[in-house]
Design a protein around this motif. Sequence first.
Motif, PDB file in Angstrom:
ATOM      1  N   ASP A   1     -49.188  62.580 105.185  1.00 25.74           N
ATOM      2  CA  ASP A   1     -47.410  63.120 106.037  1.00 25.74           C
ATOM      3  C   ASP A   1     -46.500  62.349 105.313  1.00 25.74           C
ATOM      4  OD1 ASP A   1     -45.910  62.550 108.194  1.00 25.74           O
ATOM      5  OD2 ASP A   1     -47.178  60.606 108.575  1.00 25.74           O
ATOM      6  N   THR A   2     -46.387  63.039 104.341  1.00 24.02           N
ATOM      7  CA  THR A   2     -45.118  63.190 103.536  1.00 24.02           C
ATOM      8  C   THR A   2     -44.516  64.910 103.552  1.00 24.02           C
ATOM      9  OG1 THR A   2     -44.424  62.793 101.666  1.00 24.02           O
ATOM     10  CG2 THR A   2     -46.248  63.895 101.130  1.00 24.02           C
ATOM     11  N   VAL A   3     -43.180  65.176 103.889  1.00 20.31           N
ATOM     12  CA  VAL A   3     -42.734  66.033 102.975  1.00 20.31           C
ATOM     13  C   VAL A   3     -42.903  66.816 101.613  1.00 20.31           C
ATOM     14  CG1 VAL A   3     -40.604  65.891 104.585  1.00 20.31           C
ATOM     15  CG2 VAL A   3     -40.490  65.192 101.990  1.00 20.31           C
ATOM     16  N   TYR A   4     -43.765  65.750 100.285  1.00 21.26           N
ATOM     17  CA  TYR A   4     -43.567  66.380  99.300  1.00 21.26           C
ATOM     18  C   TYR A   4     -45.188  65.941  99.383  1.00 21.26           C
ATOM     19  CZ  TYR A   4     -38.965  63.790  98.547  1.00 21.26           C
ATOM     20  OH  TYR A   4     -37.783  63.218  98.586  1.00 21.26           O
ATOM     21  N   GLY A   5     -45.073  66.226  97.775  1.00 25.85           N
ATOM     22  CA  GLY A   5     -46.864  67.112  97.341  1.00 25.85           C
ATOM     23  C   GLY A   5     -46.633  67.153  95.786  1.00 25.85           C
ATOM     24  N   LEU A   6     -46.223  66.109  95.182  1.00 24.29           N
ATOM     25  CA  LEU A   6     -46.259  66.215  93.344  1.00 24.29           C
ATOM     26  C   LEU A   6     -47.346  65.906  92.879  1.00 24.29           C
ATOM     27  CD1 LEU A   6     -44.491  67.534  91.252  1.00 24.29           C
ATOM     28  CD2 LEU A   6     -43.895  65.127  90.576  1.00 24.29           C
ATOM     29  N   SER A   7     -47.840  64.201  93.291  1.00 28.32           N
ATOM     30  CA  SER A   7     -49.333  64.212  93.117  1.00 28.32           C
ATOM     31  C   SER A   7     -49.695  63.072  93.642  1.00 28.32           C
ATOM     32  CB  SER A   7     -48.770  62.652  91.914  1.00 28.32           C
ATOM     33  OG  SER A   7     -49.107  64.234  90.366  1.00 28.32           O
ATOM     34  N   GLY A   8     -51.139  62.998  93.558  1.00 27.17           N
ATOM     35  CA  GLY A   8     -52.125  61.850  94.342  1.00 27.17           C
ATOM     36  C   GLY A   8     -52.694  61.193  93.505  1.00 27.17           C
ATOM     37  N   TYR A   9     -53.473  60.524  93.820  1.00 25.33           N
ATOM     38  CA  TYR A   9     -54.493  59.335  93.562  1.00 25.33           C
ATOM     39  C   TYR A   9     -55.344  59.084  94.182  1.00 25.33           C
ATOM     40  CZ  TYR A   9     -50.257  59.246  90.000  1.00 25.33           C
ATOM     41  OH  TYR A   9     -49.254  59.633  88.907  1.00 25.33           O
ATOM     42  N   ILE A  10     -56.453  58.750  93.780  1.00 22.12           N
ATOM     43  CA  ILE A  10     -57.912  58.112  94.032  1.00 22.12           C
ATOM     44  C   ILE A  10     -58.712  57.235  93.056  1.00 22.12           C
ATOM     45  CG2 ILE A  10     -59.105  58.426  96.348  1.00 22.12           C
ATOM     46  CD1 ILE A  10     -58.559  61.873  96.588  1.00 22.12           C
ATOM     47  N   SER A  11     -59.299  56.067  94.043  1.00 19.59           N
ATOM     48  CA  SER A  11     -60.006  55.071  92.695  1.00 19.59           C
ATOM     49  C   SER A  11     -60.937  55.014  93.751  1.00 19.59           C
ATOM     50  CB  SER A  11     -59.105  53.845  92.802  1.00 19.59           C
ATOM     51  OG  SER A  11     -58.140  54.068  91.251  1.00 19.59           O
ATOM     52  N   GLY A  12     -62.503  55.078  93.483  1.00 18.43           N
ATOM     53  CA  GLY A  12     -63.285  54.417  94.278  1.00 18.43           C
ATOM     54  C   GLY A  12     -64.667  55.655  94.219  1.00 18.43           C
ATOM     55  N   GLY A  13     -66.025  55.823  94.700  1.00  9.26           N
ATOM     56  CA  GLY A  13     -66.975  56.438  94.202  1.00  9.26           C
ATOM     57  C   GLY A  13     -66.755  57.347  93.654  1.00  9.26           C
ATOM     58  N   ALA A  14     -66.936  58.038  92.563  1.00 12.32           N
ATOM     59  CA  ALA A  14     -66.752  59.162  92.043  1.00 12.32           C
ATOM     60  C   ALA A  14     -66.591  60.435  93.417  1.00 12.32           C
ATOM     61  CB  ALA A  14     -67.226  59.984  90.762  1.00 12.32           C
ATOM     62  N   ASP A  15     -68.453  60.818  93.142  1.00 11.60           N
ATOM     63  CA  ASP A  15     -68.192  61.691  94.728  1.00 11.60           C
ATOM     64  C   ASP A  15     -67.600  61.715  96.334  1.00 11.60           C
ATOM     65  OD1 ASP A  15     -70.292  62.874  92.964  1.00 11.60           O
ATOM     66  OD2 ASP A  15     -71.830  62.258  94.053  1.00 11.60           O
ATOM     67  N   ARG A  16     -66.864  60.729  96.444  1.00  7.99           N
ATOM     68  CA  ARG A  16     -66.133  60.538  97.616  1.00  7.99           C
ATOM     69  C   ARG A  16     -65.424  60.898  96.838  1.00  7.99           C
ATOM     70  NH1 ARG A  16     -65.798  54.310 100.020  1.00  7.99           N
ATOM     71  NH2 ARG A  16     -64.818  55.269 102.085  1.00  7.99           N
TER      72      ARG A  16
ATOM     73  N   ARG B   1     -52.768  67.864  99.797  1.00  8.66           N
ATOM     74  CA  ARG B   1     -51.726  68.548  99.639  1.00  8.66           C
ATOM     75  C   ARG B   1     -51.041  68.382  98.161  1.00  8.66           C
ATOM     76  NH1 ARG B   1     -52.395  73.446 101.403  1.00  8.66           N
ATOM     77  NH2 ARG B   1     -50.247  73.135 101.845  1.00  8.66           N
ATOM     78  N   SER B   2     -52.004  68.058  97.340  1.00  9.51           N
ATOM     79  CA  SER B   2     -50.294  67.675  96.197  1.00  9.51           C
ATOM     80  C   SER B   2     -50.852  68.294  94.898  1.00  9.51           C
ATOM     81  CB  SER B   2     -50.311  66.887  95.778  1.00  9.51           C
ATOM     82  OG  SER B   2     -51.741  66.238  95.138  1.00  9.51           O
ATOM     83  N   GLY B   3     -49.763  69.027  93.858  1.00  4.89           N
ATOM     84  CA  GLY B   3     -49.788  69.803  93.080  1.00  4.89           C
ATOM     85  C   GLY B   3     -51.489  69.753  91.870  1.00  4.89           C
ATOM     86  N   ASN B   4     -51.132  67.600  91.891  1.00  7.30           N
ATOM     87  CA  ASN B   4     -51.786  66.831  90.920  1.00  7.30           C
ATOM     88  C   ASN B   4     -52.752  66.103  91.959  1.00  7.30           C
ATOM     89  OD1 ASN B   4     -50.038  66.710  87.949  1.00  7.30           O
ATOM     90  ND2 ASN B   4     -50.983  68.766  88.890  1.00  7.30           N
ATOM     91  N   VAL B   5     -54.037  65.690  91.435  1.00  9.31           N
ATOM     92  CA  VAL B   5     -54.791  64.481  92.155  1.00  9.31           C
ATOM     93  C   VAL B   5     -55.752  63.721  90.674  1.00  9.31           C
ATOM     94  CG1 VAL B   5     -56.312  63.453  93.666  1.00  9.31           C
ATOM     95  CG2 VAL B   5     -55.527  65.655  94.538  1.00  9.31           C
ATOM     96  N   HIS B   6     -55.487  62.391  90.657  1.00  7.20           N
ATOM     97  CA  HIS B   6     -55.781  61.484  89.657  1.00  7.20           C
ATOM     98  C   HIS B   6     -57.060  60.942  89.860  1.00  7.20           C
ATOM     99  CE1 HIS B   6     -51.920  62.612  86.531  1.00  7.20           C
ATOM    100  NE2 HIS B   6     -51.350  62.423  88.462  1.00  7.20           N
TER     101      HIS B   6
END
Length: 474
Positions: free
Chosen positions: A402-417, A426-431
């Motif tokens: 829910d943003t007009v942007y979509g450059l990066s994203g980040y997720i931390s937690g269980g690897a498969d999830r 919806r972003s060009g990178n996800v770390h």
Amino acid sequence: MEHVKQFYIGGQWVAPRTDKTIDVINPATEQPITSIAMGGAEDVDAAVAAARAAFETFSQTSRQERLDLLDSVIAVYSRRLDDLADIISQEMGAPLSLAQAAQAVAGLGHLGTARAVLADFEFESRVGGSLVVREPVGVCGLITPWNWPLNQIACKVAPALATGCTMVLKPSEVAPLNAVLFAEILDEAGVPAGVFNLVNGDGLGVGAPLSAHPDIDMVSFTGSTRAGVEVARAAAPTVKRVTQELGGKSANIILDDADLQTVIARDMANMCTNSGQSCNAPTRMLVPAARMDEAAAIAAEAARDIVVGDPREATTTIGPVVSATQYSRIQQLIEKGIGEGAKVEVGGPGKPEGLDTGYYVRPTVFSHVSNDMTIAREEIFGPVLVLIGYEDDDDAVRIANDTVYGLSGYISGGADRAKAMARRIRSGNVHLNGAGVDFNAPFGGYGHSGNGREWGAFGFEEYLETKAILGYGD
């Protein structure tokens, strides 16, 4: 510095066509370092003409010739690393340790990556009875920002050189001195006259005529979304290619199975790197709503551990933001967050204690933020974190997107999830789980974060045209 009042055009340091100058301010002292010449349309015309003249020959160079040229650039750049780091620290306030470890070496990383990609890049392929040829796009206008200046200069110049393009660079007038050193490096390395040209100036005086110039074939711009729109508008009548890496408001999803203490402390520090002046900074931290207060306490404690101070001091974690303009904007947005009802856990308006001179900002954590608040919608570009609660994985994805942007994203937690969730962002990178940047992976954004991709082999694509030679035969 010897050449700050000159431009590098056609292999020579030349006088500008106007006598207009601007001071380059050290944001830690608020005092001028020096002043630079400011270009105009006539300077752009001269630089583009030099690049156009050089293109005929440079576009026909062999792969080996360009490999040798990049080797020479890398060698000279490596010798000047300390000089580059020193001037970046002075002109944009990065701690000297960060300038040495990340700011200056990022440029070297892109040069080395482009060299490795060039060694094996397929410029020709067969499709049926046709030969498909990848050729240099032409004369490129490169417009770069002040926040990671050499990173952005090198990730444009390196693939342009590697693919046989010629170019005109307009760096940010806020932090231009590293670009002058970069031009000196390319000159010493033997880049042929006219292949690389440098014109300093502002967006109106240099950026606009460069973007609109009929002899520029492609513009690569990094900066604010607002300015990116103006570049595209100026470029449209000449139907040139435009690639843009623009703003961001990246979501950082902390899953409920993550170690909150470790992850939040790590990501608070990461977000504040470079005083929060990174377009891909993880500024929206999404945490389980039921654990908001716990997450806020961890983030606040991590913020208190950040040492704001003189960029020359070894103990400094972050220096000032780059300018009085940036400082004022950040302060306005902090006040806006307070006014809209977000809770200040640490930091807030004003300068840190004992730092009355310099554009220093207090590392700030807002908790209990809703995603419709201004501080969750707009790019603050300072050391300001917002904490937003979510109910479940689907809610986290909804908020993140829910943003007009979509450059990066980040997720931390269980690897498969985390991997499954990354496909929904919806972003060009996800770390994932603290992964850093990768010079070989594509960098760029969705939506208002821009179009096109930079870095590695993907970055080459922006500098190449595709030609089909039909009936080529065996």
